[in-house]
Design a protein around this motif. Structure first.
Motif, PDB file in Angstrom:
ATOM      1  N   ALA A 124       0.827  -1.207   0.000  1.00  0.00           N
ATOM      2  CA  ALA A 124       0.000   0.000   0.000  1.00  0.00           C
ATOM      3  C   ALA A 124       0.865   1.263   0.000  1.00  0.00           C
ATOM      4  CB  ALA A 124      -0.930  -0.001   1.203  1.00  0.00           C
ATOM      5  N   LYS A 125       1.921   1.254   0.792  1.00  0.00           N
ATOM      6  CA  LYS A 125       2.775   2.444   0.855  1.00  0.00           C
ATOM      7  C   LYS A 125       3.535   2.637  -0.450  1.00  0.00           C
ATOM      8  CE  LYS A 125       5.726   5.114   3.829  1.00  0.00           C
ATOM      9  NZ  LYS A 125       6.335   5.262   5.163  1.00  0.00           N
ATOM     10  N   TYR A 128       1.163   4.011  -3.093  1.00  0.00           N
ATOM     11  CA  TYR A 128       0.827   5.421  -2.889  1.00  0.00           C
ATOM     12  C   TYR A 128       1.892   6.336  -3.495  1.00  0.00           C
ATOM     13  CZ  TYR A 128       0.480   9.920  -0.550  1.00  0.00           C
ATOM     14  OH  TYR A 128       0.434  11.271  -0.295  1.00  0.00           O
ATOM     15  N   TRP A 129       3.144   6.075  -3.168  1.00  0.00           N
ATOM     16  CA  TRP A 129       4.202   6.965  -3.641  1.00  0.00           C
ATOM     17  C   TRP A 129       4.487   6.789  -5.128  1.00  0.00           C
ATOM     18  CZ3 TRP A 129       6.069  11.144  -1.351  1.00  0.00           C
ATOM     19  CH2 TRP A 129       5.862  11.307   0.009  1.00  0.00           C
ATOM     20  N   ARG A 131       2.287   5.950  -7.309  1.00  0.00           N
ATOM     21  CA  ARG A 131       1.164   6.623  -7.975  1.00  0.00           C
ATOM     22  C   ARG A 131       1.423   8.129  -8.089  1.00  0.00           C
ATOM     23  NH1 ARG A 131      -2.540   5.586  -4.442  1.00  0.00           N
ATOM     24  NH2 ARG A 131      -2.648   3.395  -5.040  1.00  0.00           N
ATOM     25  N   ARG A 132       2.010   8.725  -7.059  1.00  0.00           N
ATOM     26  CA  ARG A 132       2.363  10.146  -7.112  1.00  0.00           C
ATOM     27  C   ARG A 132       3.421  10.397  -8.194  1.00  0.00           C
ATOM     28  NH1 ARG A 132       3.506  13.188  -1.578  1.00  0.00           N
ATOM     29  NH2 ARG A 132       3.721  14.832  -3.158  1.00  0.00           N
TER      30      ARG A 132
END
Length: 292
Positions: A124-125, A128-129, A131-132
């Protein structure tokens, strides 16, 4: 195949040379391109833009394309938020340099631990990054690639597809690396190519074999699902990584991308790259002949 796959040298295999010298060597050996290791003395997210433009000019002078920048930033899954923010800024710096170099792909390292040890929050982490990063890459017209690599979240085709699904961006894909997948002891032949399908963006080629102990030149240690193991880096055909299924699978899928040779066997750099280039060309020709 009507359109042949192109072959690039990995500049990391020539890290003892300047990037200018590495490009000259790659062109002299007959490579179509050079994948640049994004660490000094070749390139970094902080390399001055005039220097980067000079690199582009030299590559063009040698007739070399730059398909990808092999970034070493990331490690989002096991880093603190402050460290992730630094890695994100490093990605932005490398993205700006990819635009200058006309490189299509940028590698991000997703981080660990081994997929068989990872928890949901690691994925998940990382998602998230990445995806950014992907939002910025999309705006710049670039693609992000995650390498299937032992001791990372992405050790197998399954774990790679899991992370891609969580990221949810079509311009984020995978680097197939049979050498790394051999270390992990996962399927790396035709079935893995079929499984990845259109999410396979790039291919790395190298050979290795399991050995009883390390210490000699070209040896290294990794933690796998079997425990602590030792490996020897080899020239193509001299280790235990059978690339025949990989090449058949790529042909069947109609892959038109790049193959990057990453040889790190304990031989002089130019010698080992020349050897691997000759072998991969022979293998590609054999695949064409066998396909009729």
């Amino acid at each position: 195949m009507k359109e042949k796959m192109k072959i690039a040298a990995f500049s990391g295999s020539l890290i003892d040379y300047s990037i200018h010298e590495a490009m000259k060597v790659a062109a002299g050996l007959g490579f179509d391109g050079i994948e640049i290791a994004s660490r000094e003395p070749h390139l970094s997210p902080e390399s001055s833009l005039p220097r980067v433009r000079e690199m582009r000019s030299i590559a063009e002078g040698h007739g070399l394309e730059i398909p990808a920048l092999a970034g070493y930033m990331g490690h989002f899954s096991t880093s603190g938020d402050a460290e992730c923010a630094v890695a994100y800024d490093q990605f932005l710096g490398l993205l700006e340099r990819a635009v200058e170099l006309e490189a299509d792909m940028i590698r991000i390292f997703q981080g660990g631990p081994n997929a068989f040890l990872a928890e949901d929050y690691h994925y998940a982490k990382a998602a998230y990054w990445i995806r950014r990063c992907a939002a910025e890459a999309r705006a710049a017209g670039k693609r992000i690639v995650l390498e299937i690599h032992n001791q990372s979240l992405v050790e197998t085709a399954d774990s790679g597809l899991r992370l891609l699904d969580m990221i949810g961006e079509e311009h984020v894909g995978l680097i197939h690396d049979a050498g790394n997948m051999y270390i992990t002891d996962t399927e790396f032949g035709e079935e893995s190519i079929r499984q990845l399908g259109s999410r396979l963006f790039h291919v790395h080629i190298k050979d290795e074999k399991r050995i009883g102990q390390g210490g000699a030149p070209g040896t290294f240690k990794n933690v796998t699902r079997h425990g602590e193991e030792f490996f020897l880096q080899c020239r193509l055909g001299e280790g235990e990584v059978d690339h025949s299924g990989v090449l058949r699978g790529l042909r069947e899928q109609g892959y038109k991308g790049w193959l990057t040779l990453e040889c790190a066997a304990p031989y002089p750099p130019k010698e080992r790259l020349a050897y691997d280039l000759r072998i991969i060309r022979e293998w590609l020709q054999a695949v064409e002949v066998s396909a009729g």
